[in-house]
Every structure is written in structure tokens, then in C-alpha cells.
Motif scaffolding. Structure first.
Motif, PDB file in Angstrom:
ATOM      1  N   PHE A 202       0.828  -1.215   0.000  1.00 49.56           N
ATOM      2  CA  PHE A 202       0.000   0.000   0.000  1.00 49.56           C
ATOM      3  C   PHE A 202       0.862   1.265   0.000  1.00 49.56           C
ATOM      4  N   GLU A 203       2.054   1.163   0.601  1.00 55.14           N
ATOM      5  CA  GLU A 203       2.929   2.340   0.723  1.00 55.14           C
ATOM      6  C   GLU A 203       3.347   2.902  -0.634  1.00 55.14           C
ATOM      7  N   GLN A 204       3.223   2.082  -1.676  1.00 50.85           N
ATOM      8  CA  GLN A 204       3.642   2.528  -3.021  1.00 50.85           C
ATOM      9  C   GLN A 204       2.673   3.536  -3.636  1.00 50.85           C
ATOM     10  N   PHE A 205       1.467   3.674  -3.038  1.00 54.17           N
ATOM     11  CA  PHE A 205       0.418   4.469  -3.702  1.00 54.17           C
ATOM     12  C   PHE A 205       0.033   5.691  -2.877  1.00 54.17           C
ATOM     13  N   PRO A 206       0.364   6.883  -3.364  1.00 56.45           N
ATOM     14  CA  PRO A 206       0.055   8.126  -2.632  1.00 56.45           C
ATOM     15  C   PRO A 206      -1.432   8.295  -2.310  1.00 56.45           C
ATOM     16  N   VAL A 207      -2.324   7.660  -3.099  1.00 52.98           N
ATOM     17  CA  VAL A 207      -3.774   7.840  -2.902  1.00 52.98           C
ATOM     18  C   VAL A 207      -4.255   7.335  -1.542  1.00 52.98           C
ATOM     19  N   PHE A 208      -3.448   6.513  -0.855  1.00 56.45           N
ATOM     20  CA  PHE A 208      -3.864   5.988   0.452  1.00 56.45           C
ATOM     21  C   PHE A 208      -3.378   6.852   1.620  1.00 56.45           C
ATOM     22  N   TYR A 209      -2.615   7.915   1.314  1.00 54.65           N
ATOM     23  CA  TYR A 209      -2.146   8.827   2.367  1.00 54.65           C
ATOM     24  C   TYR A 209      -3.034  10.063   2.413  1.00 54.65           C
ATOM     25  N   PRO A 210      -3.214  10.662   3.593  1.00 56.64           N
ATOM     26  CA  PRO A 210      -4.042  11.873   3.666  1.00 56.64           C
ATOM     27  C   PRO A 210      -3.362  13.049   2.970  1.00 56.64           C
ATOM     28  N   ASN A 211      -4.178  13.905   2.324  1.00 58.46           N
ATOM     29  CA  ASN A 211      -3.615  15.108   1.706  1.00 58.46           C
ATOM     30  C   ASN A 211      -3.508  16.222   2.755  1.00 58.46           C
ATOM     31  N   ALA A 212      -3.108  17.412   2.328  1.00 57.82           N
ATOM     32  CA  ALA A 212      -2.891  18.526   3.274  1.00 57.82           C
ATOM     33  C   ALA A 212      -4.160  18.888   4.041  1.00 57.82           C
ATOM     34  N   ILE A 232      -4.181  -5.110  16.079  1.00 59.23           N
ATOM     35  CA  ILE A 232      -2.893  -5.533  15.504  1.00 59.23           C
ATOM     36  C   ILE A 232      -2.771  -5.058  14.054  1.00 59.23           C
ATOM     37  N   GLN A 233      -3.819  -5.316  13.252  1.00 65.12           N
ATOM     38  CA  GLN A 233      -3.749  -4.950  11.834  1.00 65.12           C
ATOM     39  C   GLN A 233      -3.773  -3.433  11.640  1.00 65.12           C
ATOM     40  N   GLY A 234      -4.617  -2.759  12.427  1.00 68.45           N
ATOM     41  CA  GLY A 234      -4.709  -1.295  12.313  1.00 68.45           C
ATOM     42  C   GLY A 234      -3.395  -0.619  12.651  1.00 68.45           C
ATOM     43  N   ASN A 235      -2.748  -1.091  13.712  1.00 72.98           N
ATOM     44  CA  ASN A 235      -1.464  -0.507  14.112  1.00 72.98           C
ATOM     45  C   ASN A 235      -0.352  -0.853  13.126  1.00 72.98           C
ATOM     46  N   PHE A 236      -0.407  -2.048  12.553  1.00 76.92           N
ATOM     47  CA  PHE A 236       0.581  -2.440  11.542  1.00 76.92           C
ATOM     48  C   PHE A 236       0.539  -1.467  10.360  1.00 76.92           C
ATOM     49  N   LEU A 237      -0.674  -1.144   9.927  1.00 74.27           N
ATOM     50  CA  LEU A 237      -0.833  -0.206   8.802  1.00 74.27           C
ATOM     51  C   LEU A 237      -0.484   1.224   9.232  1.00 74.27           C
ATOM     52  N   ALA A 238      -0.869   1.596  10.449  1.00 74.42           N
ATOM     53  CA  ALA A 238      -0.598   2.953  10.949  1.00 74.42           C
ATOM     54  C   ALA A 238       0.907   3.237  10.995  1.00 74.42           C
ATOM     55  N   LYS A 239       1.707   2.213  11.319  1.00 74.06           N
ATOM     56  CA  LYS A 239       3.173   2.376  11.357  1.00 74.06           C
ATOM     57  C   LYS A 239       3.737   2.680   9.968  1.00 74.06           C
ATOM     58  N   LYS A 240       2.934   2.485   8.945  1.00 78.61           N
ATOM     59  CA  LYS A 240       3.348   2.799   7.571  1.00 78.61           C
ATOM     60  C   LYS A 240       2.719   4.110   7.096  1.00 78.61           C
ATOM     61  N   GLY A 241       2.008   4.783   8.022  1.00 79.59           N
ATOM     62  CA  GLY A 241       1.353   6.049   7.666  1.00 79.59           C
ATOM     63  C   GLY A 241      -0.009   5.845   7.031  1.00 79.59           C
ATOM     64  N   HIS A 286      -3.648   6.696  15.483  1.00 77.96           N
ATOM     65  CA  HIS A 286      -3.333   8.094  15.136  1.00 77.96           C
ATOM     66  C   HIS A 286      -1.886   8.436  15.501  1.00 77.96           C
ATOM     67  N   GLU A 287      -1.484   8.083  16.717  1.00 78.41           N
ATOM     68  CA  GLU A 287      -0.117   8.391  17.161  1.00 78.41           C
ATOM     69  C   GLU A 287       0.929   7.711  16.276  1.00 78.41           C
ATOM     70  N   LEU A 288       0.682   6.450  15.964  1.00 76.10           N
ATOM     71  CA  LEU A 288       1.621   5.715  15.114  1.00 76.10           C
ATOM     72  C   LEU A 288       1.658   6.277  13.697  1.00 76.10           C
ATOM     73  N   MET A 289       0.471   6.658  13.191  1.00 74.60           N
ATOM     74  CA  MET A 289       0.396   7.186  11.823  1.00 74.60           C
ATOM     75  C   MET A 289       1.117   8.535  11.710  1.00 74.60           C
ATOM     76  N   VAL A 290       0.918   9.371  12.708  1.00 74.70           N
ATOM     77  CA  VAL A 290       1.566  10.699  12.698  1.00 74.70           C
ATOM     78  C   VAL A 290       3.083  10.552  12.622  1.00 74.70           C
ATOM     79  N   LYS A 291       3.644   9.676  13.452  1.00 76.46           N
ATOM     80  CA  LYS A 291       5.098   9.451  13.431  1.00 76.46           C
ATOM     81  C   LYS A 291       5.568   8.991  12.059  1.00 76.46           C
ATOM     82  N   ALA A 292       4.832   8.052  11.473  1.00 81.10           N
ATOM     83  CA  ALA A 292       5.223   7.491  10.171  1.00 81.10           C
ATOM     84  C   ALA A 292       5.149   8.549   9.072  1.00 81.10           C
ATOM     85  N   LEU A 293       4.088   9.363   9.098  1.00 79.42           N
ATOM     86  CA  LEU A 293       3.931  10.397   8.065  1.00 79.42           C
ATOM     87  C   LEU A 293       5.010  11.472   8.199  1.00 79.42           C
ATOM     88  N   GLN A 294       5.335  11.810   9.447  1.00 77.99           N
ATOM     89  CA  GLN A 294       6.406  12.795   9.665  1.00 77.99           C
ATOM     90  C   GLN A 294       7.733  12.267   9.136  1.00 77.99           C
TER      91      GLN A 294
END
Length: 603
Positions: A202-212, A232-241, A286-294
């Protein structure tokens, strides 16, 4: 009020073909549904069929085309998107032009809906009717979602002349790419558990990341059967943003298709846990996703993105629907199998629909027919059973295996074989023949039946669409495999879309007048039977781990029944059924207490 889903139900994916074109049938009414994007051959044929039907340009994508699987899926989804948008605009105009159409549509909306109240008010006013309705619809009405489903485990590696292709050409990977590159603004539903390699893709596709602005062009939905798996699955994906926008909780056994039994955890307690821990699910991801996106230097939302929790599996009455929404704070409810009896909503041939309408409780059963080795809900009398038996009688058991989506068994071939294929079954029968002197006739018959039981799902689950649309079915005759949940036993006739929707909202009744158990009780009885069967099947050769699992299963069932006793004692719902429910719970409790655990002998 903003534009949002106007309905409180959705139609989940069913089989390979049963919801293959559902969005083109129902999305313009605001009804969301899910397309399986597993079978690219079926998808290509449906694209050709609908291109002709709607006079759209069509150029065949053959297997000679590079990345043909993803291309077929992308182009079909684009066609569905075009058709839905066109039908939706026309329907909006009709609602504004024709008062009868508007009144009929208002009758299909949920009773407490703000959208419904707004339309009723405008219809009653009558002043500048057409213009007011048009403006109101533009502001508040949107088509249902065109979502797609990927079974994560159906991710076979592919080869070019015995040379393995890169991992992105695996079946599920290519399906995901087709969706990601399509024009849709919708969601992919991931079912059948975690596939880390696919999730990472999923990380290969910008369409799955939030925009500005914090919006997602394409969303991820996880189909889950318990809270722990969701976390488990939600956090696994969140760690990838990556954000999971919806958790779709499905009953482990009281559902259609593959049945992934929990360890005795029942649907009611599972829904209660999601209700209690929703914030934990949101904050953790949310916390995991924020770190990954940053870390990726991508736009980072300050607030958690929206998260829906929905439920499906065995829902059959308006009261059950409303109870799930209000007691458990569900955002929507999935209604699957009953829609197999609605020709306007699903793709099913007439003979199979008739079979489903006439089937009784005793005809629905959990089978071992799936080559995935997972229990599969099905019904007696399918045409596939007839053709399968004919081949067995002629000593030609097994399928020719033309599609190979489930050719995942590597026992005899590194490229994989399907356990329903003739190639695989011939090897197994030869092995059995070599052992026949050491086995009794009964043991030989049992082992033969186990080999013969597997069905070709790739063809059987697609054939209904070909038959319904009078399209040519090439190759070996397989008939139709259908996979309804046991809840369909209580629906006994083909019904219109309007009547089914009114039934969901309590404004009509399409159920047969029979003793349908409450959805929670039905699931409970299935789990009791499941454990009973497990204990009856065991041989003396079992481990302490198995014994521990059975004991936990029994304990979970008992605590689940305790939960139900309190739930039904304290709810204002199900007043007429309450006495019967209490009685059925007591019977189940007695049955579970009677189940004896085997004793592990110590040496």
C-alpha cells in the motif's frame, strides 16, 4: 447537514460474481456495495458486456498485455464509475421532475433520517419544487460507494514460462494496483486476515495517504472478527502512515462465504468491546500514523481521521438492524445473503435464485468444499454438486482448473496446485490406492470423500453472472457454487429492491412466518455445534495445546452466554422474542456444560 451516506446499510461482497455489478444496479439510490476484484477474466467479460449495453468504447485487454490483470480491473472500475455517475445524475433529475418518483424514493429512506425529513418538507411545500429539490439533492445526496474487496490470502505468485514474476504481479498485489490506479474515490475492503507483504505494498500508492486537508482519496476497510485482530492490523498499517477508515466486524460463523471461526468469542461481546475501546483504537493508530507520516515528510493530520465501525453477518430484521446501530453505536450494518433474492441488486441466475428461495434451514450447512481449507457456508442442491458427482462417477474427479486463483498448495508443485483440481486429486487417489492394503473399506471411502469434497470455486462462484447475462460459458461444465449465510433459510421468496429496503427499515416484512432465531442465538447455536463437532472428531492423538484451545473455547462460550443473559434482561428491544431467547440461551448453556473435554494421558 453535509453530504453523506443516506442509508444505514451496505451490501457486502458476495462470491466472485454476485456483487460484481451491484454498484451499477443500486449506487444511484445512495446504496453502497462491494465488488470482488479477484477474477480478472470475469471482470473483463463484464466490461465487454456493459460497454455494449451502455454504448461505451471497448478494447479487449488480453493476457498478452503487460500487467493485464491490474489493467482489466482498473478499466472495469472506471467503467462502473462512469455508469454510476451517469445514472445518479439522471436519477437526481427524475427526483426533481417527477413527484411520484420522489415519493417512492422517500419511502425507501430510514425513518429517522434528516435527509428524508428534508425531502418530505420540500415535497410538502410545493413552491419552486423543482429548483429547491435540485439544490437540496446537490448539497445532501451522493451515490453509494463503489467499494472493492481483496481476499488477502488469495495472493498467488505468477510465472512467465516458469520464470517467477516480481512480487507486485502476485494476484492480490495486482488487484490492489488496479484499484489504486482507477478513478474511484472509495475503499478497498481487506478480508481473510493479515498479509504483511500486501499491506506493505500500500505504501507505493500516494492515494492511500491523507492530503494537506486531511482527506483520503482512497480508503482502507478491514473485515475483522475480533478486537485484538483489529488493533494488531490497524497498528501495523498505521506504522506505515496508513489509516484504517472502517472496521467491518463480521460474525465468525453466521455469515456467507468463508467462515473464520473465533475461539468461541460471540458477536455480542465482540461488538461491546469495540464500543468500549473505540477511542483506544483511534488514538493508538493516530499516534503511530503521525510518526510514520512525519518520517516520510508527508502531510500530517493534527486530529485523528474519521473511523467507522460496522457489523454484518446474520442480520434479518429491522429490530436487529436498529439494535446494532443504537445499542452498539454501529455506523452501519451489512446485509448480504438476503440480497441474493433481489434481482435488482445482485447477479444470480434464475435457477440458483429459485434454489435459494426454496431452501430450508436443514439445507444450509458449513462445508469443507473450499480449496483454501477454511470452512465454507453453502447450500444443498447446487448445480456444481451435480456436475462434480458426475465426474466422480465417471472416474474423472477434479476440475480442469482453468483460472488457478486458488492453486496455493505446494505439496507437489512449487508453482502451486489447487486441491479441487484433477491434477491434485489424481495424485491423492494414486497415493490412496498404494495404501489400500493397510486400510479398511470405510477408511478408504472416508479418505476418498475428503479428496472429492473440494469444489472449483474460481469457476463455480463466477458462473451465475454468465448464466444470468446469457454469456457463453467455455470449458469444463462446473455449474454454480453459491455461498449464502444460514440466515437465508428464513427468506423464502424473490423480492423487489424496494421491499427489501423497506424491510430493513421496518416499513415492510419479507420474512416467512416461521420461527427464526435471533441473530445472536443463531450464531451461538452454530458455535455450540462447532465445538461439539470438534470434540467428536478428535482422536487420541491430540496435544495439550489443542486441549487448552477447546477448554478456552468452552469458557468463552459460557461467558458469552452470561453476557447475553444480562443484555436481554436489560434491553427494551426484542420484547416479543425475549421469552424464547431466554429459553434458547438456557438450552445452549446446558448443551455446553454437557460437553466433556478429553483427558490428556500422561506417560
Amino acid at each position: 447537514m453535509t453530504t453523506k451516506n443516506v442509508h444505514t446499510f451496505h451490501i457486502p461482497v458476495m462470491g466472485l460474481a454476485y456483487t460484481i455489478d451491484s454498484p451499477m444496479r443500486v449506487a444511484h439510490y445512495g446504496i453502497s456495495s462491494v465488488i470482488s476484484i479477484t477474477d480478472d477474466e470475469l471482470i473483463e467479460k463484464m466490461r465487454a458486456f456493459y460497454s455494449r449495453k451502455f454504448s461505451l468504447p471497448y478494447r479487449e485487454i488480453t493476457q498478452k498485455c503487460h500487467d493485464y490483470r491490474a489493467e482489466r480491473i482498473k478499466h472495469y472500475l472506471n467503467l462502473v464509475d462512469t455508469v454510476v455517475k451517469d445514472k445518479f445524475e439522471r436519477f437526481k433529475n427524475e427526483l426533481a421532475e417527477n413527484k411520484t418518483t420522489l415519493e417512492n424514493y422517500i419511502a425507501l429512506l430510514p425513518n429517522q433520517s434528516e435527509f428524508k425529513k428534508g425531502l418530505q418538507k420540500l415535497a410538502a411545500e410545493g413552491l419552486a419544487f423543482k429548483e429547491n429539490i435540485k439544490n437540496y439533492l446537490t448539497e445532501h445526496f451522493a451515490p453509494g460507494n463503489i467499494d472493492v474487496n481483496i481476499m488477502t490470502k488469495v495472493d498467488k505468485e505468477n510465472y512467465d514460462k516458469n520464470e517467477p514474476l516480481p512480487v507486485e504481479f502476485n494476484d492480490a498485489h495486482a488487484s490492489l494496483r488496479g484499484f489504486a490506479e482507477s478513478n474511484l474515490t472509495s475503499s478497498v475492503v481487506l478480508s481473510a486476515g493479515m498479509n504483511p507483504r500486501l499491506y506493505s505494498y500500500f505504501e507505493q500508492f500516494p492515494v492511500f495517504y491523507p492530503n494537506a486537508g486531511g482527506q483520503l482519496q482512497k480508503k482502507i476497510i478491514l473485515k475483522v472478527s475480533d478486537f485484538r485482530s483489529a488493533m494488531i492490523q490497524g497498528n501495523f498499517l498505521a506504522k506505515k502512515g496508513l489509516w484504517v477508515s472502517e472496521y467491518r466486524i463480521e460474525s465468525g460463523l453466521n455469515c456467507g462465504g468463508h467462515a473464520f471461526a473465533t475461539d468461541g468469542f460471540l458477536m455480542g461481546p465482540i461488538l461491546e468491546e469495540f464500543k468500549a475501546k473505540k477511542e483506544q483504537l483511534i488514538q493508538s493508530a493516530h499516534e503511530l500514523m503521525v510518526k510514520a507520516l512525519q518520517a516520510k515528510n508527508l502531510p500530517t493530520p493534527t486530529e485523528p481521521l474519521a473511523l467507522k465501525i460496522t457489523a454484518q453477518g446474520g442480520v434479518g430484521t429491522a429490530e436487529e438492524h436498529e439494535f446494532l446501530l443504537h445499542h452498539f453505536d454501529m455506523d452501519a450494518v451489512g446485509w448480504g445473503s438476503p440480497f441474493l433474492l433481489v434481482p435488482e441488486a445482485t447477479s444470480v441466475d434464475e435457477a440458483t435464485r429459485t434454489l435459494l428461495a426454496q431452501a430450508k434451514e436443514k439445507d444450509f450447512y458449513l462445508s469443507d468444499i473450499s480449496p483454501l481449507g477454511v470452512l465454507f457456508n453453502t447450500v444443498k442442491g447446487m448445480s456444481n454438486d451435480i456436475w462434480k458427482q458426475k465426474r466422480i462417477d465417471e472416474n474423472k474427479a477434479g476440475s480442469s482448473c482453468p483460472k488457478k486463483f486458488l492453486a496455493l498448495n505446494k505439496e507437489y508443485d512449487s508453482q502451486g496446485m489447487c486441491t479441487a483440481s484433477k491434477k491434485y486429486q489424481d495424485i491423492k487417489l494414486a497415493e490412496l490406492e498404494a495404501q489400500k492394503d493397510q486400510l479398511s473399506e470405510i477408511e478408504i471411502r472416508q479418505k476418498q470423500n475428503k479428496i472429492f469434497e473440494k469444489s472449483c470455486l474460481c469457476v463455480g462462484l463466477a458462473n451465475a453472472s454468465y448464466l444470468e447475462n446469457e454469456m457463453e460459458v467455455k470449458g469444463q461444465q462446473q455449474g454454480v457454487v453459491i455461498c449464502p449465510g444460514p440466515n437465508l433459510a428464513y427468506f423464502d421468496r424473490v423480492v423487489s429492491l424496494a421491499d427489501m429496503v423497506k424491510h430493513i427499515y421496518g416499513n415492510a416484512n419479507v420474512l416467512a412466518d416461521n420461527n427464526r432465531p435471533h441473530m445472536f442465538v443463531k450464531e451461538l447455536t452454530m458455535y455450540v455445534d462447532y465445538l461439539k463437532n470438534e470434540l467428536e472428531q478428535f482422536t487420541n492423538d491430540f496435544t495439550s495445546a489443542q486441549l487448552k484451545k477447546w477448554s478456552a473455547f468452552k469458557s468463552n462460550l459460557l461467558s458469552g452466554m452470561e453476557y447475553y443473559s444480562n443484555l436481554f434482561s436489560n434491553t427494551d428491544y426484542f420484547v416479543r422474542e425475549k421469552q424464547a431467547i431466554v429459553q434458547q440461551l438456557q438450552q445452549c448453556k446446558a448443551a455446553v456444560h454437557q460437553l466433556e473435554m478429553p483427558v490428556l494421558e500422561t506417560v
